[in-house]
Design a protein around this motif. Sequence first.
Motif, PDB file in Angstrom:
ATOM      1  N   ALA A 377     -10.219 -41.576 -36.165  1.00 13.73           N
ATOM      2  CA  ALA A 377      -9.771 -42.026 -34.933  1.00 13.73           C
ATOM      3  C   ALA A 377     -10.593 -41.556 -33.650  1.00 13.73           C
ATOM      4  N   ARG A 378     -11.261 -40.234 -33.983  1.00 15.00           N
ATOM      5  CA  ARG A 378     -12.028 -39.646 -32.660  1.00 15.00           C
ATOM      6  C   ARG A 378     -13.449 -39.498 -32.868  1.00 15.00           C
ATOM      7  N   ASP A 379     -14.264 -39.968 -31.998  1.00 22.85           N
ATOM      8  CA  ASP A 379     -15.808 -39.738 -32.085  1.00 22.85           C
ATOM      9  C   ASP A 379     -16.000 -38.412 -31.543  1.00 22.85           C
ATOM     10  N   CYS A 380     -15.119 -37.810 -30.616  1.00 27.52           N
ATOM     11  CA  CYS A 380     -15.338 -36.373 -30.146  1.00 27.52           C
ATOM     12  C   CYS A 380     -14.382 -35.737 -29.954  1.00 27.52           C
ATOM     13  N   PHE A 381     -14.117 -34.542 -30.007  1.00 26.13           N
ATOM     14  CA  PHE A 381     -13.019 -33.634 -30.088  1.00 26.13           C
ATOM     15  C   PHE A 381     -12.936 -32.901 -29.024  1.00 26.13           C
ATOM     16  N   ASP A 382     -13.581 -33.346 -27.729  1.00 33.15           N
ATOM     17  CA  ASP A 382     -13.560 -32.453 -26.624  1.00 33.15           C
ATOM     18  C   ASP A 382     -12.210 -32.451 -26.228  1.00 33.15           C
ATOM     19  N   GLY A 383     -11.539 -33.627 -26.188  1.00 34.18           N
ATOM     20  CA  GLY A 383     -10.002 -33.753 -25.440  1.00 34.18           C
ATOM     21  C   GLY A 383      -9.235 -32.771 -26.254  1.00 34.18           C
ATOM     22  N   VAL A 384      -9.274 -32.614 -27.656  1.00 33.49           N
ATOM     23  CA  VAL A 384      -8.573 -32.005 -28.370  1.00 33.49           C
ATOM     24  C   VAL A 384      -8.462 -30.410 -27.935  1.00 33.49           C
ATOM     25  N   TYR A 385      -9.974 -29.895 -27.611  1.00 30.57           N
ATOM     26  CA  TYR A 385     -10.193 -28.681 -27.625  1.00 30.57           C
ATOM     27  C   TYR A 385      -9.806 -28.223 -26.109  1.00 30.57           C
ATOM     28  N   ARG A 386      -9.686 -29.408 -25.045  1.00 30.25           N
ATOM     29  CA  ARG A 386      -9.428 -29.052 -23.546  1.00 30.25           C
ATOM     30  C   ARG A 386      -7.882 -28.594 -23.614  1.00 30.25           C
ATOM     31  N   ALA A 387      -7.001 -29.528 -24.467  1.00 28.72           N
ATOM     32  CA  ALA A 387      -5.586 -29.406 -24.711  1.00 28.72           C
ATOM     33  C   ALA A 387      -5.485 -28.218 -25.233  1.00 28.72           C
ATOM     34  N   ILE A 388      -5.966 -27.656 -26.270  1.00 39.23           N
ATOM     35  CA  ILE A 388      -5.952 -26.421 -26.993  1.00 39.23           C
ATOM     36  C   ILE A 388      -6.105 -25.065 -25.820  1.00 39.23           C
ATOM     37  N   ASP A 389      -7.180 -25.349 -25.099  1.00 37.78           N
ATOM     38  CA  ASP A 389      -7.375 -24.402 -24.060  1.00 37.78           C
ATOM     39  C   ASP A 389      -6.117 -24.446 -23.235  1.00 37.78           C
ATOM     40  N   ILE A 390      -5.573 -25.649 -22.518  1.00 36.38           N
ATOM     41  CA  ILE A 390      -4.662 -25.356 -21.864  1.00 36.38           C
ATOM     42  C   ILE A 390      -3.148 -24.643 -22.671  1.00 36.38           C
ATOM     43  N   TYR A 391      -3.189 -25.137 -23.816  1.00 40.04           N
ATOM     44  CA  TYR A 391      -2.085 -24.423 -24.570  1.00 40.04           C
ATOM     45  C   TYR A 391      -2.147 -22.994 -24.555  1.00 40.04           C
ATOM     46  N   LEU A 392      -3.489 -22.459 -24.718  1.00 40.47           N
ATOM     47  CA  LEU A 392      -3.425 -20.890 -24.905  1.00 40.47           C
ATOM     48  C   LEU A 392      -3.383 -20.188 -23.475  1.00 40.47           C
ATOM     49  N   GLU A 393      -3.710 -21.003 -22.481  1.00 32.05           N
ATOM     50  CA  GLU A 393      -3.482 -20.469 -20.974  1.00 32.05           C
ATOM     51  C   GLU A 393      -2.065 -20.339 -20.690  1.00 32.05           C
ATOM     52  N   SER A 394      -0.979 -21.206 -21.374  1.00 34.46           N
ATOM     53  CA  SER A 394       0.165 -21.299 -20.880  1.00 34.46           C
ATOM     54  C   SER A 394       0.899 -20.410 -21.822  1.00 34.46           C
ATOM     55  N   HIS A 395       0.285 -20.036 -23.142  1.00 34.60           N
ATOM     56  CA  HIS A 395       0.938 -19.175 -24.222  1.00 34.60           C
ATOM     57  C   HIS A 395       0.297 -17.926 -24.144  1.00 34.60           C
ATOM     58  N   PRO A 396      -0.016 -17.069 -23.443  1.00 31.54           N
ATOM     59  CA  PRO A 396      -0.921 -15.976 -23.656  1.00 31.54           C
ATOM     60  C   PRO A 396      -0.244 -14.785 -24.342  1.00 31.54           C
ATOM     61  N   ALA A 397       0.923 -15.041 -24.951  1.00 31.33           N
ATOM     62  CA  ALA A 397       1.355 -14.146 -25.896  1.00 31.33           C
ATOM     63  C   ALA A 397       1.119 -14.442 -27.203  1.00 31.33           C
ATOM     64  N   LEU A 398       0.175 -15.187 -27.676  1.00 33.63           N
ATOM     65  CA  LEU A 398       0.086 -15.772 -29.023  1.00 33.63           C
ATOM     66  C   LEU A 398      -0.829 -14.640 -29.800  1.00 33.63           C
ATOM     67  N   SER A 399      -0.628 -14.617 -31.064  1.00 26.48           N
ATOM     68  CA  SER A 399      -1.465 -13.473 -31.787  1.00 26.48           C
ATOM     69  C   SER A 399      -2.637 -14.229 -32.017  1.00 26.48           C
ATOM     70  N   LEU A 400      -3.609 -13.139 -32.678  1.00 25.71           N
ATOM     71  CA  LEU A 400      -4.742 -13.699 -33.237  1.00 25.71           C
ATOM     72  C   LEU A 400      -4.652 -14.727 -34.054  1.00 25.71           C
ATOM     73  N   GLU A 401      -3.722 -14.468 -35.224  1.00 25.72           N
ATOM     74  CA  GLU A 401      -3.517 -15.679 -36.293  1.00 25.72           C
ATOM     75  C   GLU A 401      -3.175 -16.791 -35.755  1.00 25.72           C
TER      76      GLU A 401
END
Length: 544
Positions: A377-401
């Motif tokens: 369904a995706r030719d490119c996963f850049d959009g998914v990566y950008r969403a992950i980056d936003i999620y990590l920015e909004s949830h700074p307390a996530l562990s490495l795992e």
Amino acid sequence: MADLCDLQILVNRQQTFFLNQKILTKYSEKLKRTIRQEKKRTQIRSSGIEIDDFPGGPDGFELVSRFCYNNGATTITVSNVSLLHCCAVFLGMTEKMFSSNLLHQTEVFLQQMFYWSWNDVLACLKSLEPFFSFADSCGLVKKLMCLLLAKIAQNSDINQLIASSSSASSSPETSSRFRCSPAATKFWWFEDLTLLSPKTIEYFAKSLGSFAGENNSTVLTRFLLHYLQKSAGRHNNNSKSRASEYNALAETAVSGVVLTARTSFSCRSLFWVLRVVSGFGLSRNCRAGLEKLIGGVLDQATLDDLLVSGRDGAGVYDVNLVMRLVRQFVQSEGAVTVEKMKRVGMLMDKYLGEIAPDQNLKISRFLGVAESLPDCARDCFDGVYRAIDIYLESHPALSLEERSRLCRCLNYEKLSLECCKDLAKNPKIPPRISVQALASQHSSHVPSSADVLFVNDHGSNSTSKSRSPPIASEKPGSFDLDGYETFGDESFDIRQNIQRMQRRVVELEKVCREMKGQMSRMKKGRLMLNAAAVAHGEALPRMC
């Protein structure tokens, strides 16, 4: 005074009336019989009785009492005729007891109902809602509902209201005329009927033979949706018990949508329907039918359509709903074309970016949306990566795992080179994920590059415009650490480079940890020296 008020009547356990027994029993057969039975039971001349389930309660009984004390005369209007008629039926105020009794007078007034105006009919229907069940048992509701339909038929095409889906919905010409013609789409009675109670509207739908799962009328479906939307606005903060009164109407509307949606409702309209009926406690099967319908046309949806508000503090948006819709889309009947699949893939990337900042969004739900579609369904996963980056920015307390788990939805081979470089430099991304992304980029670009540089059998360098054939290895069929079969010196060199990169990352992590430990020890030592200097009244020179 005692002789004048020799009868006590408690009405619906709400209010007690002190009345003259002779005056009331002159008009009411039921009161006369009840008082006689009570006297035989108690052997007391002045007695009291109780009346339960009296239509209209104390207000209705007060009107009847005034009629009796006024020698059988009262003013009957459109607003009180329903109440007076039901009270007269309940108390048995017939011609047998008194000439031109209350029941006869109300029946004469109701005989003129066909000359009433539209507003008169609505006012009469509205007035009987507090005692709707009793009015229905008297046949009064049926008469008024027939009159209501007759008034609608005088000013619009009643056939459209009762048309079945087989005749109205399956015909493209009829459907087009219904949607486009101003005369057909402007139903003047919609707004007026929103003033009536859910019970009255249920009776209205049943009168048309289009209630619950039998609803195949597009016009009635649109009216019910309009009615529910208005009701939701009026009772926005009311309890679930209040919303349950509208449950049957909501399910009737959804049944009509499911039966007529292909010709009458666009994808955006279906999402509007979902928003309207969501607050009225639909059954699981009814909701599933509507979601299946929406899932089948999900490729036509927009981001705004998907942003349905969440409930019970689970999140800003209803993510579970979107996951169910995508599941219905993937499992929809008929082949889902690649083009439709890719449209939904792009839509999900936008949706992920919209929900990523939500502090209440769990990783499992984020991954549920990201992984709900197949890889094609995706030719490119850049959009998914950008969403992950936003999620990590909004949830700074996530562990490495947890951060590593979040990145599992990425297909590194489908990341653009720029996005892969950004990922490698992103401090929020675990180092091992960065290595895997770079390795995937290397393996997907180097062997298939148009200008790949390789070493031939004679040890000289040369370039090729096409992918070179694999060179047999001395150990054919061997497997590397990642479980992929390797052939030839070319693949062996690539894997060696990747392994060296992985070892280098591990070494850098080790050095980083050691440096942090040394800095921590130096800081502690500096604090101890400062403390000793202060104790001796000295000050150490400030270090950079």
